[in-house]
Structures are given as structure tokens and as C-alpha cells.
Design a protein around this motif. Structure first.
Motif, PDB file in Angstrom:
ATOM      1  N   PHE A 245       0.853  -1.135   0.045  1.00 62.17           N
ATOM      2  CA  PHE A 245      -0.089  -0.032  -0.159  1.00 62.17           C
ATOM      3  C   PHE A 245       0.860   1.258  -0.078  1.00 62.17           C
ATOM      4  O   PHE A 245       0.560   1.979  -0.714  1.00 62.17           O
ATOM      5  N   ILE A 246       1.834   1.203   0.874  1.00 60.56           N
ATOM      6  CA  ILE A 246       2.479   2.388   0.895  1.00 60.56           C
ATOM      7  C   ILE A 246       3.629   2.583  -0.559  1.00 60.56           C
ATOM      8  O   ILE A 246       3.386   3.801  -0.927  1.00 60.56           O
ATOM      9  N   THR A 247       3.988   1.723  -0.672  1.00 58.27           N
ATOM     10  CA  THR A 247       4.813   1.715  -2.233  1.00 58.27           C
ATOM     11  C   THR A 247       3.957   2.267  -3.155  1.00 58.27           C
ATOM     12  O   THR A 247       4.374   3.304  -3.905  1.00 58.27           O
ATOM     13  N   ASN A 248       2.794   2.149  -3.237  1.00 59.70           N
ATOM     14  CA  ASN A 248       1.719   2.234  -4.407  1.00 59.70           C
ATOM     15  C   ASN A 248       1.155   3.606  -4.161  1.00 59.70           C
ATOM     16  O   ASN A 248       0.569   4.180  -5.163  1.00 59.70           O
ATOM     17  N   VAL A 249       1.200   4.140  -2.958  1.00 66.21           N
ATOM     18  CA  VAL A 249       0.663   5.790  -2.760  1.00 66.21           C
ATOM     19  C   VAL A 249       1.672   6.632  -2.415  1.00 66.21           C
ATOM     20  O   VAL A 249       1.436   7.780  -2.651  1.00 66.21           O
ATOM     21  N   SER A 250       2.804   6.180  -2.000  1.00 59.95           N
ATOM     22  CA  SER A 250       4.000   7.206  -1.997  1.00 59.95           C
ATOM     23  C   SER A 250       4.255   8.103  -3.278  1.00 59.95           C
ATOM     24  O   SER A 250       4.296   7.446  -4.220  1.00 59.95           O
ATOM     25  N   GLY A 251       4.297   9.300  -2.762  1.00 55.10           N
ATOM     26  CA  GLY A 251       4.518  10.149  -4.077  1.00 55.10           C
ATOM     27  C   GLY A 251       3.361  10.883  -4.451  1.00 55.10           C
ATOM     28  O   GLY A 251       3.318  11.762  -5.412  1.00 55.10           O
ATOM     29  N   LYS A 252       2.187  10.126  -4.281  1.00 47.99           N
ATOM     30  CA  LYS A 252       0.864  10.482  -4.551  1.00 47.99           C
ATOM     31  C   LYS A 252       0.018  11.414  -3.611  1.00 47.99           C
ATOM     32  O   LYS A 252      -1.040  11.888  -3.802  1.00 47.99           O
ATOM     33  N   VAL A 253       0.412  11.185  -2.259  1.00 48.84           N
ATOM     34  CA  VAL A 253      -0.456  11.693  -1.164  1.00 48.84           C
ATOM     35  C   VAL A 253       0.623  12.388  -0.393  1.00 48.84           C
ATOM     36  O   VAL A 253       1.828  12.362  -0.361  1.00 48.84           O
ATOM     37  N   ASN A 254       0.056  13.206   0.485  1.00 48.92           N
ATOM     38  CA  ASN A 254       0.720  14.168   1.399  1.00 48.92           C
ATOM     39  C   ASN A 254       0.952  13.557   2.681  1.00 48.92           C
ATOM     40  O   ASN A 254       1.887  13.825   3.425  1.00 48.92           O
ATOM     41  N   ASP A 255      -0.069  12.693   3.322  1.00 50.68           N
ATOM     42  CA  ASP A 255       0.068  11.992   4.457  1.00 50.68           C
ATOM     43  C   ASP A 255      -0.499  10.551   4.325  1.00 50.68           C
ATOM     44  O   ASP A 255      -1.391  10.307   3.554  1.00 50.68           O
ATOM     45  N   ILE A 256       0.189   9.581   5.115  1.00 49.49           N
ATOM     46  CA  ILE A 256      -0.261   8.187   5.163  1.00 49.49           C
ATOM     47  C   ILE A 256      -0.452   7.928   6.650  1.00 49.49           C
ATOM     48  O   ILE A 256       0.306   8.049   7.470  1.00 49.49           O
ATOM     49  N   VAL A 257      -1.723   7.292   7.041  1.00 48.77           N
ATOM     50  CA  VAL A 257      -2.357   7.109   8.341  1.00 48.77           C
ATOM     51  C   VAL A 257      -2.198   5.676   8.190  1.00 48.77           C
ATOM     52  O   VAL A 257      -3.067   4.987   7.537  1.00 48.77           O
ATOM     53  N   PHE A 258      -1.911   4.972   9.432  1.00 47.67           N
ATOM     54  CA  PHE A 258      -2.246   3.548   9.812  1.00 47.67           C
ATOM     55  C   PHE A 258      -3.244   3.395  10.757  1.00 47.67           C
ATOM     56  O   PHE A 258      -3.031   4.278  11.753  1.00 47.67           O
ATOM     57  N   VAL A 259      -4.267   2.750  10.655  1.00 47.58           N
ATOM     58  CA  VAL A 259      -5.332   2.352  11.611  1.00 47.58           C
ATOM     59  C   VAL A 259      -5.359   0.926  11.960  1.00 47.58           C
ATOM     60  O   VAL A 259      -5.655   0.268  11.034  1.00 47.58           O
ATOM     61  N   ASP A 260      -5.400   0.435  13.127  1.00 47.91           N
ATOM     62  CA  ASP A 260      -5.639  -0.706  13.595  1.00 47.91           C
ATOM     63  C   ASP A 260      -6.813  -0.639  14.598  1.00 47.91           C
ATOM     64  O   ASP A 260      -6.811  -0.231  15.589  1.00 47.91           O
ATOM     65  N   LEU A 261      -8.000  -1.181  14.034  1.00 42.13           N
ATOM     66  CA  LEU A 261      -9.288  -1.040  14.912  1.00 42.13           C
ATOM     67  C   LEU A 261      -9.302  -2.033  16.124  1.00 42.13           C
ATOM     68  O   LEU A 261     -10.085  -1.971  16.961  1.00 42.13           O
ATOM     69  N   TYR A 262      -8.582  -3.168  15.967  1.00 41.44           N
ATOM     70  CA  TYR A 262      -8.522  -4.182  17.058  1.00 41.44           C
ATOM     71  C   TYR A 262      -7.135  -4.389  17.625  1.00 41.44           C
ATOM     72  O   TYR A 262      -6.426  -5.740  17.142  1.00 41.44           O
ATOM     73  N   SER A 263      -6.381  -3.455  18.164  1.00 46.95           N
ATOM     74  CA  SER A 263      -5.047  -3.728  18.434  1.00 46.95           C
ATOM     75  C   SER A 263      -4.683  -4.487  19.582  1.00 46.95           C
ATOM     76  O   SER A 263      -3.241  -5.159  19.236  1.00 46.95           O
ATOM     77  N   GLY A 264      -5.394  -5.200  20.303  1.00 44.74           N
ATOM     78  CA  GLY A 264      -5.112  -5.993  21.301  1.00 44.74           C
ATOM     79  C   GLY A 264      -3.815  -5.544  22.362  1.00 44.74           C
ATOM     80  O   GLY A 264      -3.872  -4.239  22.405  1.00 44.74           O
ATOM     81  N   SER A 265      -2.891  -6.467  22.850  1.00 35.37           N
ATOM     82  CA  SER A 265      -2.067  -5.762  23.919  1.00 35.37           C
ATOM     83  C   SER A 265      -0.775  -5.463  23.030  1.00 35.37           C
ATOM     84  O   SER A 265       0.062  -4.810  23.897  1.00 35.37           O
ATOM     85  N   GLY A 266      -0.518  -5.468  21.900  1.00 35.73           N
ATOM     86  CA  GLY A 266       0.544  -5.232  21.096  1.00 35.73           C
ATOM     87  C   GLY A 266       1.418  -6.505  21.031  1.00 35.73           C
ATOM     88  O   GLY A 266       2.472  -6.625  19.998  1.00 35.73           O
ATOM     89  N   LEU A 267       1.412  -7.576  22.044  1.00 35.02           N
ATOM     90  CA  LEU A 267       2.227  -8.874  21.922  1.00 35.02           C
ATOM     91  C   LEU A 267       1.501  -9.904  21.968  1.00 35.02           C
ATOM     92  O   LEU A 267       0.260 -10.124  22.753  1.00 35.02           O
ATOM     93  N   TYR A 268       1.726 -10.804  21.212  1.00 29.58           N
ATOM     94  CA  TYR A 268       1.062 -12.290  21.247  1.00 29.58           C
ATOM     95  C   TYR A 268       2.193 -13.451  21.997  1.00 29.58           C
ATOM     96  O   TYR A 268       3.520 -13.059  22.012  1.00 29.58           O
TER      97      TYR A 268
END
Length: 283
Positions: free
Chosen positions: A41-64
Motif C-alpha cells: 500500500f505504501i509503495t503504491n501511494v508514496s509520492g501521490k499523497v501528502n499523508d499516510i495514516v495507519f489504523v488498527d481497529l482491534y490492536s490488542g495488547s501489542g504482543l502475542y
């Protein structure tokens, strides 16, 4: 080799005494595949947008953690922070107070200085927060939003995806949830019927699920219905299939759906196919 597949990165986390999320070994592969989608996704939008935002709707504790020795590895949220990627903001959502606390501590410990916002709430209650914290595309200014939807359940209402789509979200959805001899298709069609309908948006195609005779048939049709629903929202869609050996999902495979208005789904699917030798054509 990308850091998303680097053993050194996955083995760099130590037990800190805070809660971890129990997992099966295949979760690690799923995290790696999600990171590959994100990098594409980043490779394909880089240079075409001003900002890239990552959203994780169910992040959990961060570690499995898995196994008798409680081997630790990072979840999608921490993995997304690993590289020096051109991302302007990360937004993590977690409704469990204990998990959210552990996630905040780990982000501060391992990724201090990154622009991370953590919300302790269900995604459907965060729409106004997203409007406030995520800049909107307008003339001369473009934003790309990559959103992972991986609750390991059917908890996300389709109406929420519809509203997030209006905000310009691109979605990555691993179709993973408990599906076994005990929690089988009959369980979802009967005991979980209302939740299943909310998950699929209550469209008429739901009736097709009434005809299924096995867990595999139920699973295939469920994914196909949601893929059609996402098409109705005007999104480009692609679905990849991945091998599975699980006691939670007693299936030989699982699907991951990619849905975007900004990108060609075929372009992203091609990137993933080049990175995953086990990938096969689904539809």
C-alpha cells in the motif's frame, strides 16, 4: 529482506509482566502477510499523497504469546511501527482497558517518538474521533488511510465499515474467527444470527447462508457476500487465500480481503503473490 519477515525483529520483545494475547503459531505468519499488504500500500501511494495514516481497529495488547514457554512476538500494531516507513500517524483502537494499558506501555518503550494515538473504545464509537484526528483529502492535499480490521470475531458491523469508507479508508480484513465442530456454522446461523446479520449488513444475500451444509461452505459464502457488499460501496476488491493449521479455525485455509478506492486491488494482489509462494487464486 524486509523487517516484516525478519526473525530478529519478531524475537526482540521480552516479557515485561503485562498482559499478552494468547495465539497459535500461524498468527505470526498472518502478521507478516498483513505487513506485506501495508508495505505494498505504501509503495503504491508514496509520492501521490501528502499523508499516510495507519489504523488498527482491534490492536490488542501489542504482543502475542504461544507455547509452553510463552514465546512472544509483536501484533500488527507494533509490527507496523518497526520500519522507517513514510507514515505520518498511527491510530490504535482497543476496547479492553488492560490491553490498552499494556499497548501504551509497549509503544512508549519500543517506539517512543512515533506519532501514535491510542483510543480505548469500540470502533463504532470512534467515528467522530477519526474525523478529528485524521486529516481529510481536499484540493491539493491527499491522505491515504490503511485500516486493519482483525478482531478474530464477527464483531465489526458493516454499517461501521460503510461510515469509515465515507472517510476514505482502505481496508484489510483477515477473515478469521472461531469456526470448529463446537462453534460451527449452525451456531452462527442460530445463536449468533443477529450479530452475523450486522456483520454482513442485513442484505438479502444473507439468505444464501441458510442453504449451507458445512463450515467450509459457510465460510466461503460469508466472505463472498462481504466482498460483494464492499463492491456495492464502490471499492476495488481482491481476496487472497492462505494455508491454515489451527485448533481455533478448523479449516485448511483462511482469506484476507483488500478493499480500496485509491488503489487497484490487482496491483496490490500482484505484490502479495510475488511475496507469498503459497498464495493461490480464489475467485
Amino acid at each position: 529482506m524486509s523487517l516484516s519477515t525478519s526473525p530478529a525483529f519478531f524475537n526482540s520483545f521480552q516479557d515485561d509482566g503485562f498482559v499478552t494475547t494468547a495465539a497459535e503459531p500461524w498468527f505470526k505468519v498472518k502478521v507478516q502477510v498483513i505487513q506485506q499488504y501495508f508495505e505494498s500500500f505504501i509503495t503504491n501511494v508514496s509520492g501521490k499523497v501528502n499523508d499516510i495514516v495507519f489504523v488498527d481497529l482491534y490492536s490488542g495488547s501489542g504482543l502475542y504469546s504461544f507455547g509452553h514457554q510463552k514465546e512472544l512476538f509483536p501484533s500488527v500494531s507494533l509490527t507496523s511501527l518497526q520500519d522507517n516507513l513514510p507514515v505520518s500517524k498511527w491510530i490504535f483502537c482497543e476496547q479492553s482497558s488492560e490491553n490498552a494499558k499494556a499497548l501504551k506501555i509497549r509503544v512508549n518503550k519500543y517506539f517512543r517518538g512515533k506519532n501514535v494515538v491510542i483510543f480505548e473504545s469500540k470502533p463504532e464509537h470512534l467515528l467522530e474521533k477519526f474525523r478529528s484526528y485524521i486529516p481529510q483529502s481536499k484540493a491539493g492535499y491527499k491522505v491515504a488511510i490503511f485500516c486493519v480490521v482483525d478482531p478474530f470475531s464477527l464483531d465489526i458491523p458493516f454499517t461501521t465499515l460503510d461510515k469509515l469508507n465515507d472517510l476514505g479508508f482502505t481496508f484489510l480484513i483477515p477473515y478469521t474467527f472461531s469456526l470448529s465442530n463446537r462453534l460451527d456454522y449452525k451456531f452462527y446461523l442460530r445463536e449468533q444470527r443477529d450479530r452475523l446479520k450486522k456483520y454482513l449488513g442485513g442484505f438479502r444475500d444473507f439468505e444464501k447462508l441458510e442453504e449451507v451444509k458445512s463450515n467450509v461452505e459457510f465460510y466461503r459464502k460469508l466472505v463472498k457476500i462481504q466482498q460483494n457488499n464492499m463492491l456495492m460501496l464502490g471499492l476495488n476488491t481482491t481476496v487472497s487465500v492462505h494455508k491454515l493449521n489451527s485448533g481455533l479455525m478448523e479449516m485448511p485455509f483462511y482469506y484476507i480481503g483488500f478493499y480500496s478506492k485509491q488503489l487497484s486491488a490487482k496491483t496490490v494482489a500482484g505484490d502479495i503473490q510475488r511475496q507469498a509462494a503459497t498464495q493461490i487464486q480464489l475467485f
